[in-house]
Design a protein around this motif. Structure first.
Motif, PDB file in Angstrom:
ATOM      1  N   UNK A 226       0.848  -1.202   0.000  1.00  0.00           N
ATOM      2  CA  UNK A 226       0.000   0.000   0.000  1.00  0.00           C
ATOM      3  C   UNK A 226       0.877   1.244   0.000  1.00  0.00           C
ATOM      4  N   UNK A 227       0.443   2.252  -0.756  1.00  0.00           N
ATOM      5  CA  UNK A 227       1.207   3.499  -0.839  1.00  0.00           C
ATOM      6  C   UNK A 227       1.211   4.190   0.531  1.00  0.00           C
ATOM      7  N   UNK A 228       2.383   4.633   0.973  1.00  0.00           N
ATOM      8  CA  UNK A 228       2.475   5.414   2.220  1.00  0.00           C
ATOM      9  C   UNK A 228       3.589   6.434   2.048  1.00  0.00           C
ATOM     10  N   UNK A 229       3.772   7.291   3.075  1.00  0.00           N
ATOM     11  CA  UNK A 229       4.894   8.222   3.066  1.00  0.00           C
ATOM     12  C   UNK A 229       5.963   7.659   4.009  1.00  0.00           C
ATOM     13  N   UNK A 230       7.163   8.278   4.053  1.00  0.00           N
ATOM     14  CA  UNK A 230       8.254   7.683   4.848  1.00  0.00           C
ATOM     15  C   UNK A 230       8.194   7.995   6.346  1.00  0.00           C
ATOM     16  N   UNK A 231       7.293   8.880   6.789  1.00  0.00           N
ATOM     17  CA  UNK A 231       7.263   9.279   8.210  1.00  0.00           C
ATOM     18  C   UNK A 231       6.619   8.200   9.083  1.00  0.00           C
ATOM     19  N   UNK A 232       7.009   8.134  10.363  1.00  0.00           N
ATOM     20  CA  UNK A 232       6.279   7.252  11.280  1.00  0.00           C
ATOM     21  C   UNK A 232       4.872   7.803  11.545  1.00  0.00           C
ATOM     22  N   UNK A 233       4.014   6.998  12.152  1.00  0.00           N
ATOM     23  CA  UNK A 233       2.655   7.469  12.470  1.00  0.00           C
ATOM     24  C   UNK A 233       2.720   8.566  13.527  1.00  0.00           C
ATOM     25  N   UNK A 234       1.859   9.585  13.412  1.00  0.00           N
ATOM     26  CA  UNK A 234       1.843  10.668  14.407  1.00  0.00           C
ATOM     27  C   UNK A 234       1.128  10.204  15.686  1.00  0.00           C
ATOM     28  N   UNK A 273       5.706   2.257   9.375  1.00  0.00           N
ATOM     29  CA  UNK A 273       4.758   1.418   8.624  1.00  0.00           C
ATOM     30  C   UNK A 273       5.214  -0.041   8.583  1.00  0.00           C
ATOM     31  N   UNK A 274       6.534  -0.239   8.707  1.00  0.00           N
ATOM     32  CA  UNK A 274       7.055  -1.606   8.752  1.00  0.00           C
ATOM     33  C   UNK A 274       6.495  -2.402   9.928  1.00  0.00           C
ATOM     34  N   UNK A 275       6.066  -1.714  10.962  1.00  0.00           N
ATOM     35  CA  UNK A 275       5.421  -2.345  12.115  1.00  0.00           C
ATOM     36  C   UNK A 275       3.897  -2.323  11.976  1.00  0.00           C
ATOM     37  N   UNK A 276       3.398  -1.161  11.543  1.00  0.00           N
ATOM     38  CA  UNK A 276       1.937  -0.987  11.528  1.00  0.00           C
ATOM     39  C   UNK A 276       1.257  -1.820  10.440  1.00  0.00           C
ATOM     40  N   UNK A 277       1.862  -1.883   9.261  1.00  0.00           N
ATOM     41  CA  UNK A 277       1.204  -2.601   8.163  1.00  0.00           C
ATOM     42  C   UNK A 277       0.980  -4.080   8.473  1.00  0.00           C
ATOM     43  N   UNK A 278       1.984  -4.802   9.015  1.00  0.00           N
ATOM     44  CA  UNK A 278       1.718  -6.219   9.336  1.00  0.00           C
ATOM     45  C   UNK A 278       0.646  -6.375  10.419  1.00  0.00           C
TER      46      UNK A 278
END
Ligand code: ADP
Ligand code: NA
Length: 333
Positions: A226-234, A273-278
């Motif tokens: 899924x398309x995302x940006x490089x920042x961590x989640x706020x 996102x490497x943590x959140x997406x899974x």
């Protein structure tokens, strides 16, 4: 003066998506379980406003019925049927074609979106008139509330305009002015490839959506890509303001877990996102895989699905036909 009655529909124009599930199906089940009278329709006559292969349409209609039942619609407590089996929808739509104005239809953003960059003159007349049929779907049951996703809000407003004009033109208080019911973090699920477009079964890219028939590996892969940006989640929702893709994934998580975006960020703020997406993929699989399994079981017996839809059509017709007879009488027919 009108008793609470819920009507809503989904087009069997393709396989149902996570957007249809969170924006519509899940909430249809909640309304049913609150003990409200609920009428749900597979709107096949809307589907053919754009070309549908006949065998595919038949299959997709049964598959959508299976999705409703697998998601928790009980065909005994709710009325579940397909639109083409209850002729009163099309008959009332004709009367509404004579109530609604061309200009009202021309202002619909869905009409504009669906014809953007195309030759509007080459579209079907049905695609243009579609909202009048949708008004008939709702008002032939004199439904008072319509649970829908955000994208359908304008069509419900048009349904209200048609009800008001009919009542005024004929000097009656016959149709209720139906209310849209749009709720929850996931009332507008966006494409996984473009956070500015809604997730839709009619998007040409299968990667843009999660289908209710996708298996666990496919779901995981689609979220990973899924398309995302490089920042961590706020830490707060304000931090999602100009991050449509991040906001969408957070809203999907909230919708699937029955929480809110601030609650999701309280847990995942600062995460990559490497943590959140899974985590999101695992959650999606845990919610969707029992539905997929049940859909597959139901689809093994198409005759039983047809029987359920036939029974629903009989019960729908028993409400709709007398309403239509009254309408003909009001109109002088
Ligand atoms: P689609 O756009 O997938 O063809 P329909 O037009 O058949 O869907 O809409 C069926 C229901 O699903 C409507 O209530 C609509 O608002 C809801 N819905 C469709 N797509 C989404 C989405 N991306 N997010 C939330 N709700 C949606
Ligand atoms: Na649509």
């Amino acid at each position: 003066t009108f008793p609470t009655r819920i009507f809503s529909g989904i087009q069997p124009s393709g396989g149902l998506t996570l957007g249809n599930y969170l924006g519509a199906l899940k909430r249809f089940v909640e309304k049913q379980d609150q003990g409200i009278e609920t009428i749900y329709c597979l709107v096949d006559m809307h589907a053919i406003t754009v070309w549908q292969d006949p065998e595919r349409l038949r299959h997709q209609t049964r598959e959508a019925a299976a999705a409703f039942i697998a998601a928790g619609i009980d065909p005994k407590r709710s009325i579940l049927f397909n639109q083409s089996q209850v002729g009163a929808h099309a008959e009332l739509a004709w009367i509404f074609n004579c109530i609604a104005r061309m200009g009202w239809m021309g202002r619909m953003t869905q009409w504009k979106d669906k014809t953007a960059g195309k030759n509007a003159e080459a579209q079907s007349l049905g695609l243009f008139a579609y909202p009048a049929l949708m008004a008939a779907d709702i008002l032939v049951y004199r439904a008072t509330h319509v649970p829908v996703g955000e994208d359908q809000k304008q069509h419900i407003e048009l349904t209200r305009d048609i009800a008001i004009k009919f009542n005024n033109d004929y000097g009656v208080n016959f149709f209720p002015v139906a209310e849209p019911v749009i709720e929850g973090a996931a009332a507008r699920v966006m494409s996984l490839r473009d956070g500015t477009k809604k997730m839709s079964k009619s998007d040409p890219s299968d990667q843009s959506r999660i289908n209710l028939t996708d298996d666990a590996d496919t779901i995981a892969k689609k979220f990973r890509k899924a398309k995302t940006d490089p920042e961590p989640l706020p830490d707060t929702v304000e931090g999602l303001a100009d991050r449509p893709e991040a906001r969408n994934l957070v809203n999907i998580y909230a919708g699937l877990s029955g929480t809110t975006a601030p609650e999701v960020l309280a847990q995942y703020g600062g995460a990559q996102f490497g943590t959140f997406k899974p985590a999101l993929a695992d959650l999606a699989v845990s919610v969707l895989s029992p539905i997929t399994t049940e859909m597959n079981r139901l689809m093994a017996d198409p005759a039983e699905i047809d029987r359920i839809l036939g029974d629903g059509a009989d019960r729908a017709d028993a409400i709709a036909r007398p309403v239509l007879e009254e309408v003909y009488d009001i109109v002088g027919m």
